[in-house]
Design a protein around this motif. Structure first.
Motif, short mmCIF file in Angstrom:
data_model
loop_
_atom_site.label_atom_id
_atom_site.label_comp_id
_atom_site.label_asym_id
_atom_site.label_seq_id
_atom_site.Cartn_x
_atom_site.Cartn_y
_atom_site.Cartn_z
N ASN A 1 6.12 2.89 3.98
CA ASN A 1 5.31 4.11 4.09
C ASN A 1 3.84 3.87 3.79
O ASN A 1 3.03 4.81 3.79
CB ASN A 1 5.82 5.17 3.11
CG ASN A 1 5.46 4.85 1.65
OD1 ASN A 1 5.59 3.70 1.21
ND2 ASN A 1 4.99 5.84 0.92
N LEU A 2 3.45 2.62 3.54
CA LEU A 2 2.10 2.30 3.07
C LEU A 2 1.30 1.58 4.15
O LEU A 2 1.75 0.60 4.73
CB LEU A 2 2.21 1.41 1.82
CG LEU A 2 0.89 0.92 1.19
CD1 LEU A 2 0.13 2.09 0.58
CD2 LEU A 2 1.19 -0.13 0.12
N VAL A 3 0.08 2.08 4.43
CA VAL A 3 -0.86 1.37 5.28
C VAL A 3 -2.15 1.18 4.51
O VAL A 3 -2.64 2.11 3.84
CB VAL A 3 -1.11 2.10 6.62
CG1 VAL A 3 -1.59 3.53 6.41
CG2 VAL A 3 -2.13 1.33 7.46
N ILE A 4 -2.69 -0.02 4.58
CA ILE A 4 -3.93 -0.37 3.89
C ILE A 4 -5.00 -0.63 4.93
O ILE A 4 -4.84 -1.48 5.81
CB ILE A 4 -3.76 -1.62 3.00
CG1 ILE A 4 -2.61 -1.42 2.01
CG2 ILE A 4 -5.07 -1.95 2.29
CD1 ILE A 4 -2.84 -0.32 1.00
N ALA A 5 -6.11 0.09 4.85
CA ALA A 5 -7.23 -0.08 5.76
C ALA A 5 -8.42 -0.64 4.99
O ALA A 5 -8.73 -0.18 3.88
CB ALA A 5 -7.61 1.24 6.40
N ALA A 6 -9.09 -1.64 5.57
CA ALA A 6 -10.27 -2.25 4.96
C ALA A 6 -11.47 -1.96 5.85
O ALA A 6 -11.46 -2.27 7.04
CB ALA A 6 -10.07 -3.75 4.80
N TYR A 7 -12.51 -1.40 5.27
CA TYR A 7 -13.69 -0.99 6.03
C TYR A 7 -14.88 -1.92 5.74
O TYR A 7 -14.90 -2.63 4.72
CB TYR A 7 -14.08 0.45 5.67
CG TYR A 7 -13.12 1.50 6.16
CD1 TYR A 7 -12.22 1.26 7.19
CD2 TYR A 7 -13.12 2.77 5.61
CE1 TYR A 7 -11.34 2.24 7.65
CE2 TYR A 7 -12.27 3.77 6.05
CZ TYR A 7 -11.37 3.50 7.07
OH TYR A 7 -10.52 4.48 7.51
#
Length: 449
Positions: free
Chosen positions: A255-261
């Motif tokens: 259920n986890l998504v990690i986004a790096a900006y």
């Protein structure tokens, strides 16, 4: 083919500061080559660690590096290997690498265009994307072309570049610099659907459980349905005026998504509805040249056993609790490459051309191995940009723009061997079915075994 030891070729790393400015790019290394002379005794520590207060932890001197057994991964379906970017310990045949086949995929990198998309491997095929957004598929057995698809719209500028590819459920998902996302039939190249994006994309998509995750150049995470391309949800981050060329692919686990900006923000969301779970920043306080002060998270974050591991260009590396947020540990390392997790240890390549082994539990440093930063160390000329590492059969493989592959021991950091590769490349290698694939700067897809 007979290979000779030594660096060859060069490339350039491009920096986007409103317009793009070029800075020197770097060289690469591979692993199964002839061994060098035994390294001198003592810890391998870069002289740069003195000013950066970087040092091996003496309390780890008696701790052995124990790794999981290598396994034969048949596919490398997404950038980073899979949607979590945790591939552990891969297997490949022993002995020196030899070229099995090589094909020209199309437009090469030049002063205006860059090759940013790493190849992916799935279901007996290798997929690649050239600098003009032409996607092609090749047989993994012999390199014969299966299909080719030009995704550039008729009314678009051919000089736009970037994006990437990922394979899932018989589809090849493609993000493009034309603010469009495509899903192609992986067997035929036929377009199954296309969907608009709010801005162009430089980085590759991630795919997990029927969802496609992309990040645009202005820091927006957009999620689509894999079956028909309908938009599910999105998040808009803070747009940055300056950043390193390229971008980071999201990491997904359950259920986890990690986004790096490019702002240095690391954000966690619930994949079902986009609900924010936590936010952190790896912006750091790096000082030095213009590149060092950029806060990008260029390397892909990794999700491993409920821990999120990421490194920023601004000089912060951190391990974070995946579900609750909050740092487990952090340190002052900066880099643009994906950390590699295996067992109780993490391997990372820093901006100072050092390969470092860290304790996964607390981030303490087990060993440091410095790589050359320039092709001409005396004149400080020909900056080398290293890519990797990738852990394969008890060797850390590091590659870069000089066309030289270096194998490093994951246990003590010793240099195991060096091998010249057929072409220079600034993209990291990928490994599938005991074969190493590289996409060179001149747009040649090379299979090595």
């Amino acid at each position: 083919m007979k290979w000779h030891w030594g660096p060859r070729g060069d490339a350039r790393l491009v920096l986007r500061i409103a317009a793009f400015a070029a800075v020197a790019l770097t060289a690469g290394c591979s692993w199964f080559g002839a061994s060098e002379k035994p390294p001198l005794p003592g810890d391998r520590v870069s002289a740069l660690q003195i000013s950066r207060q970087l040092a091996v932890d003496p309390d780890l001197a008696g701790t052995d590096v124990i790794l999981p057994a290598p396994y034969d991964n048949k596919d490398w379906a997404q950038p980073g290997g899979n949607q979590t970017h945790a591939m552990y310990h891969l297997k490949a045949a022993s002995g020196a690498l030899k070229q099995v086949w090589s094909v020209d995929i199309g437009a090469a990198a030049d002063d205006e265009n860059r090759l940013l998309a790493e190849p992916v491997v799935a279901d007996g095929a290798v997929y690649a994307m050239d600098a003009d957004s032409v996607v092609s598929a090749y047989s993994a057995a012999d390199g014969s072309q299966m299909w080719r698809a030009d995704l550039t719209p008729d009314d678009e500028d051919d000089n736009l570049f970037g994006g990437g590819i990922a394979w899932a459920e018989g589809k090849l998902v493609v993000s493009t610099p034309f603010a469009k996302v495509f899903a192609l039939d992986a067997k035929t190249g036929e377009v199954k659907w296309e969907a608009p994006a709010p801005a162009p994309m430089r980085s590759a998509p991630a795919v997990s459980d029927g969802r496609v995750f992309v990040i645009t150049i202005d820091n927006q995470l957009v999620v689509y349905a894999l079956d028909d391309g309908r938009k599910l949800w999105s998040n808009a981050g803070v747009e940055e005026a300056a950043g390193l060329l390229g971008g980071s692919t999201p990491a997904v686990d359950g259920n986890l998504v990690i986004a790096a900006y490019t702002s240095g923000e690391l954000l966690a969301f619930d994949v079902t509805d986009g609900r924010s779970l936590w936010t952190d920043s790896l912006a750091g306080g790096a000082r030095g040249n213009a590149v060092a002060t950029l806060t990008d998270i260029r390397g892909r974050p990794v999700i491993d056993r409920e821990m999120v591991i990421a490194i920023g260009n601004g000089g912060v590396m951190a391990a974070i609790d995946g579900q609750r947020g909050g740092r487990i540990w952090d340190n002052g390392l900066g880099g643009t490459q994906m950390p590699w997790v295996a067992g109780d240890f993490i391997y990372v390549l820093t901006n100072e051309s050092e390969v470092i082994c860290l304790s996964r539990q607390d981030g303490r440093i087990k060993w440091i191995t410095a790589l050359p930063q320039f092709e001409d160390e005396v004149e400080k000329d020909g900056r080398i940009y290293w890519s990797g590492p990738v852990l394969v059969s008890d060797r850390l493989l590091v590659t870069g723009s000089s066309g030289l592959a270096v194998a490093i021991s994951p246990y003590d950091g010793g240099i195991l061997g060096k091998q010249e590769l057929p072409d220079s490349s600034h993209l990291p290698p990928v490994v599938a079915d005991e074969t190493v694939y590289m996409l060179s700067d001149d747009a040649r897809l090379i299979a090595l075994k």
